[in-house]
Design a protein around this motif. Structure first.
Motif, short mmCIF file in Angstrom:
data_model
loop_
_atom_site.label_atom_id
_atom_site.label_comp_id
_atom_site.label_asym_id
_atom_site.label_seq_id
_atom_site.Cartn_x
_atom_site.Cartn_y
_atom_site.Cartn_z
N GLU A 84 0.83 -1.21 0.00
CA GLU A 84 0.00 0.00 0.00
C GLU A 84 0.86 1.26 0.00
O GLU A 84 0.61 2.21 -0.75
N ALA A 85 1.89 1.28 0.84
CA ALA A 85 2.78 2.44 0.91
C ALA A 85 3.51 2.64 -0.41
O ALA A 85 3.66 3.78 -0.88
N HIS A 86 3.96 1.56 -1.02
CA HIS A 86 4.66 1.65 -2.30
C HIS A 86 3.73 2.22 -3.38
O HIS A 86 4.10 3.16 -4.11
N ALA A 87 2.53 1.66 -3.49
CA ALA A 87 1.60 2.09 -4.53
C ALA A 87 1.13 3.52 -4.32
O ALA A 87 1.06 4.32 -5.28
N GLU A 88 0.80 3.88 -3.08
CA GLU A 88 0.32 5.23 -2.80
C GLU A 88 1.42 6.27 -3.01
O GLU A 88 1.14 7.40 -3.44
N THR A 89 2.65 5.92 -2.71
CA THR A 89 3.77 6.84 -2.94
C THR A 89 3.94 7.09 -4.43
O THR A 89 4.16 8.23 -4.86
N ALA A 90 3.85 6.04 -5.25
CA ALA A 90 3.95 6.21 -6.70
C ALA A 90 2.81 7.09 -7.22
O ALA A 90 3.03 7.96 -8.08
N ALA A 123 4.49 0.45 -11.09
CA ALA A 123 5.66 0.51 -11.97
C ALA A 123 5.46 1.57 -13.05
O ALA A 123 6.40 2.33 -13.37
N GLU A 124 4.26 1.65 -13.62
CA GLU A 124 3.99 2.68 -14.62
C GLU A 124 4.03 4.07 -14.01
O GLU A 124 4.57 5.01 -14.59
N HIS A 125 3.47 4.20 -12.82
CA HIS A 125 3.45 5.51 -12.15
C HIS A 125 4.85 5.99 -11.82
O HIS A 125 5.16 7.18 -11.93
N ALA A 126 5.72 5.07 -11.41
CA ALA A 126 7.06 5.46 -10.99
C ALA A 126 7.87 6.04 -12.13
O ALA A 126 8.77 6.87 -11.91
N GLU A 127 7.59 5.62 -13.37
CA GLU A 127 8.31 6.13 -14.53
C GLU A 127 7.75 7.48 -15.00
O GLU A 127 8.40 8.18 -15.78
N THR A 128 6.56 7.83 -14.53
CA THR A 128 5.89 9.02 -15.04
C THR A 128 6.67 10.29 -14.73
O THR A 128 6.79 11.18 -15.59
#
Length: 243
Positions: free
Chosen positions: A25-31, A183-188
């Motif tokens: 959850e923390a990983h996804a919400e941070t992204a 993963a997609e969000h982190a590259e944005t």
């Protein structure tokens, strides 16, 4: 004995699942918070400056909130951590810290060179926040922006690698879908910074073009300071978020 190990694993299985879900959850919400910040700073945006700055501050605050929630969960369920869950918790905590730093630095860099104008007439004032097409910036400025956004993407990839190694349950189903979206969000952020740089005119810091560029305000700009300037109606109360 084997039976003791099996009983111990069964006893703590539920709590360890909660810990791993909290890390995911923390990983996804941070992204997602990074995407929200990038959307307001680096994409074509016709919202008012106050709306944009407030959303940026909200994204930074949201990221801090999810990092705090992860630490709170770990404090309560820390006795359930084992050799399998510990690396995931540690990697996610480190990612959250790296993300917080990158988001603050990217925001500060953006505001340092952004064109800021606040009209004197409250009813008909011409408010502006952003960059003119072809605005002159230094090579180092864009390099600093790219370095911060790349560091975020690298930290996210490292964290995802640790989560992937937890097994098939983390890579499939709803959890797998969340990791793929993250993963997609982190590259944005890195992609948006690259596209943003293509609209600017890069110059050597010692060149006449850069030295004679419109510099705007001499005072350092902060997120809360600009929100206070644009919020002439007093609709938003400034709050420190470390930007």
């Amino acid at each position: 004995p084997l039976w003791s190990w099996i009983v111990d694993r069964w006893r703590w299985a539920g709590l360890r699942t909660l810990l791993l879900d909290a890390a995911l959850e923390a990983h996804a919400e941070t992204a997602q918070a990074a995407v929200a910040l990038s959307r307001e700073l680096f994409r074509e945006n016709h919202a008012s400056p106050l709306e944009r700055l407030t959303r940026v501050r909200r994204a930074i605050a949201r990221q801090a909130e999810v990092a705090g929630q992860l630490r709170h969960t770990c404090a309560i369920l820390g006795h359930a951590v084992d050799a399998r869950t510990a690396p995931a918790i540690l990697a996610t905590t480190q990612f959250c810290d790296a993300a917080a730093s990158a988001m603050r630095e990217v925001t500060a860099l953006y505001l340092r060179e952004a064109a800021v104008r606040v009209g004197s007439n409250v009813a008909y004032g011409d408010d502006q926040l952003g960059f003119q097409p072809g605005q002159v910036v230094s090579f180092r400025y864009l390099e600093d922006l790219q370095r911060q956004s790349d560091s975020f993407a690298t930290a996210a990839a490292t964290n995802r690698g640790v989560l992937h190694r937890l097994g098939r349950r983390m890579r499939s189903g709803t959890r797998g879908a969340r990791l793929a979206a993250a993963a997609e969000h982190a590259e944005t952020l890195a992609t948006d910074v690259q596209r943003f740089g293509q609209r600017l005119q890069l110059a050597d810091p010692d060149s006449p073009d850069y030295r004679s560029r419109p510099r705007g305000e001499m005072a350092a700009r902060t997120l809360d300071g600009l929100i206070a300037r644009f919020d002439r109606g007093g609709l938003v109360r400034p709050r420190e978020v470390g930007a």
